[in-house]
Design an enzyme around this catalytic site. Structure first.
Site, PDB file in Angstrom:
ATOM      1  CG  ASP A  70     104.188 -24.960 -90.803  1.00 28.75           C
ATOM      2  OD1 ASP A  70     104.828 -25.959 -91.178  1.00 28.75           O
ATOM      3  OD2 ASP A  70     103.386 -24.354 -91.521  1.00 28.75           O
ATOM      4  CG  ASP A 125      99.987 -27.436 -96.724  1.00 31.85           C
ATOM      5  OD1 ASP A 125     100.565 -28.087 -95.827  1.00 31.85           O
ATOM      6  OD2 ASP A 125     100.157 -26.221 -96.897  1.00 31.85           O
TER       7      ASP A 125
HETATM    8  C1  GLA Z   1     102.252 -24.763 -94.291  1.00 35.29           C
HETATM    9  C2  GLA Z   1     101.239 -25.502 -93.440  1.00 35.29           C
HETATM   10  C3  GLA Z   1      99.851 -24.934 -93.666  1.00 35.29           C
HETATM   11  C4  GLA Z   1      99.847 -23.450 -93.366  1.00 35.29           C
HETATM   12  C5  GLA Z   1     100.921 -22.743 -94.179  1.00 35.29           C
HETATM   13  C6  GLA Z   1     101.071 -21.300 -93.779  1.00 35.29           C
HETATM   14  O1  GLA Z   1     102.053 -24.973 -95.650  1.00 35.29           O
HETATM   15  O2  GLA Z   1     101.254 -26.874 -93.709  1.00 35.29           O
HETATM   16  O3  GLA Z   1      98.905 -25.604 -92.861  1.00 35.29           O
HETATM   17  O4  GLA Z   1     100.058 -23.262 -92.000  1.00 35.29           O
HETATM   18  O5  GLA Z   1     102.175 -23.366 -94.022  1.00 35.29           O
HETATM   19  O6  GLA Z   1     102.083 -20.656 -94.466  1.00 35.29           O
END
Ligand code: GLA
Length: 530
Positions: free
Chosen positions: A272, A335
């Site tokens: 990520d 997200d």
């Molecule tokens: C980002 C990702 C999410 C999750 C969060 C965790 O926002 O896009 O899917 O993994 O981080 O902190």
């Protein structure tokens, strides 16, 4: 004609037999009307997926990739009454199948495509299916299926919740439909400066190997446990110094962290971007690609297959290069559940518009999949410390699972798997819907027509049939029609309702159905009378 229901009271001057006839007529009318209403009703909250029968049925992927020399683990997904006997004919050298559990394990050294036949037997019958094991450099030959901790547990995730979730994947029967990965998201590592003592500690040991926090006392024993159930384990980190939730990331320790994940026994890595924005010098394509190329080069040297899931929210049109930098999937947008109340809006924006605006059907396929984020159904965190039912309406939930399956997206459920209600389980375990997602051709759907809020999407299937979704994004239930000419087909077609797993009939030129507001009718068409 209009019907008027009375409460059943009647005036004194009516004759008793007339009253009886009236009552009888009223009862018949009520039964008739309620059956009409049910048969015309939308999908609202109705469980449509039939329960699996007692006879064996082999489900899930029909092809599976592994690299030569890597540990192999695949559990045959099959429904039916237990005990069941599992056999695989023509298994390549190096693999064995456990007859009682259906777990295929071992190591294949010789690259090649191995065509096997899976056979599952119980006292009610037998099922057989061809299953191809492809030993080479390509992994994730069908979209990943599993569970991820983020949207229900966020930073409250622990070892015991992970174990309970793995148990639930087995006891709920999800494993029998092809679900395989149990993935920890953020918050397993040390969080410097955390107010929670469970997340404090030394980020790394004296050799620079990353430590898990106190909530994960023994990662190796956790993955051993997950593997013992026939499942695979996933982990998460960032190429930046910290993850999105402020835990230790892999920056400048990439080699050691991958070594650690291999020692711990993980099979999946979500990588990520998060704080890597502070490290990258600008947002040119080479800068966006750099951390992923780097980590993939490390991953490919390991004697373990670790699926690489790119999470950088679609920057630089990641779908155009995600596969070439070594990703087996790439998030196509931000997200989906960043705002709890906004999940419905995000579903329609990221699920439909991001896909069509970018022609995403061109990019997903065997070995590399568009990832529009997790299935946000069941019980989710509301980001205010409570776990509550998804804000999606039942029809929107049918829409999400149908669209994800048509798009050949990973089916990763991120609600509470230890608290599955029947409706949520029915959405996750419809084998004919999953078959659309897991089709070995791996071709994502595309939109073939749009009239205002009414959209029709089609996915070509390996056997020459077509899966199609009639989606109503509008606010009113509406009659929708799919024309054969828009699907590129002619003549008589057998139409099957996939959620109900029922043939609807044979149709010429077109098919029409009432579709609920924000809902879908998902069908599959075969030419002729097949
Ligand atoms: C980002 C990702 C999410 C999750 C969060 C965790 O926002 O896009 O899917 O993994 O981080 O902190």
């Amino acid at each position: 004609m209009s019907f008027k229901f009375t409460t059943g009271s009647y005036s004194k001057n009516q004759k008793p037999y007339i009253m009886k006839i009236r009552l009888l007529i009223q009862t018949v009318m009520i039964i008739f009307l309620s059956s009409v209403l049910i048969s015309c009703s939308n999908e609202s909250g109705n469980i449509l997926t039939p329960k699996p029968g007692p006879e064996p049925r082999i489900n899930g992927a029909r092809i599976f990739g592994v690299r030569p020399g890597s540990p192999f683990l695949f559990t045959i997904p099959a429904t039916g009454e237990r005990p069941m006997k599992y056999e695989v004919l023509n298994l390549p050298e190096g693999l064995v199948c456990d007859a009682g559990t259906g777990q295929i394990s071992g190591v294949i050294n010789g690259p090649g495509d191995y065509l096997t036949t899976i056979r599952v037997t119980n006292k009610s019958g037998i099922d057989e299916k061809q299953f191809k094991i492809s030993c080479g450099e390509n992994l994730a030959l069908t979209p990943h299926m599993g569970w991820n901790s983020w949207y229900v547990w966020e930073n409250n995730i622990t070892d015991s919740i992970m174990r309970a979730s793995a148990d639930a994947m087995v006891s709920s029967g999800m494993i029998d439909h092809g679900y395989m990965y149990i993935n920890i998201d953020d918050c397993w590592a040390i969080k410097p400066g955390s107010k929670d003592s469970g997340q404090l500690g030394e980020p790394r040991d004296k050799n620079g190997m990353v430590n898990s926090n106190k909530r994960f006392p023994d990662m190796k024993s956790l993955t051993d446990y997950i593997h013992s159930l026939g499942l695979k384990a996933g982990i998460y980190t960032s190429p930046g110094p910290t993850t999105c939730a402020g835990h230790v990331g892999a920056y400048q320790y990439e080699e050691k962290d991958i070594q650690r994940f291999v020692e711990w026994g993980f099979d999946f890595l979500k990588y990520d971007w998060c704080s890597y924005g502070r490290v990258a010098t600008g947002d040119s394509l080479p800068e966006l690609q750099k951390p992923y190329i780097f980590i993939h080069d490390i991953l490919k040297k390991q004697n373990r297959d670790i699926i690489l899931n790119l999470c950088q929210y679609g920057m630089g049109d990641v779908w155009k290069w995600g596969k070439s930098v070594g990703g087996q999937s790439w998030r196509t947008a931000g997200d989906l559940g960043g705002s709890f109340e906004g999940i419905g809006t995000a579903l329609f924006r990221d699920g439909f518009d991001v896909f069509t605006d970018n022609d995403l059907q061109k990019y997903g396929g065997p070995g590399g999949w568009n990832d529009p984020d997790y299935l946000l159904i069941g019980f989710l965190s509301n980001w205010e410390g409570q776990t509550v039912p998804t804000p999606l309406t039942p029809d929107e939930q049918y829409t999400q699972v149908s669209l994800w399956s048509l798009q050949a997206a990973p089916l990763i459920f991120s609600g509470d798997i230890t608290r599955l209600d029947d409706f949520t389980l029915s959405l996750l375990t419809n084998d004919e819907v999953i078959e659309v997602d897991q089709d070995p051709l791996g071709k994502p759907c595309h939109r073939v027509s749009k009239i205002d809020d009414l959209e029709i999407w089609m996915k070509p299937m390996e056997d020459g049939s077509i899966a199609a979704g009639l989606f109503n994004r509008g606010e009113e239930e509406t009659m929708m029609t799919v024309l054969w000419q828009n699907l590129g087909i002619t003549g008589r077609q057998k139409v099957r309702d996939l959620w109900r797993q029922k043939d609807i009939g044979n149709f010429n030129k077109k098919f029409s159905a009432r579709v609920a507001s924000h809902g879908v009718v998902l069908i599959r068409l075969w030419p002729g009378n097949k």
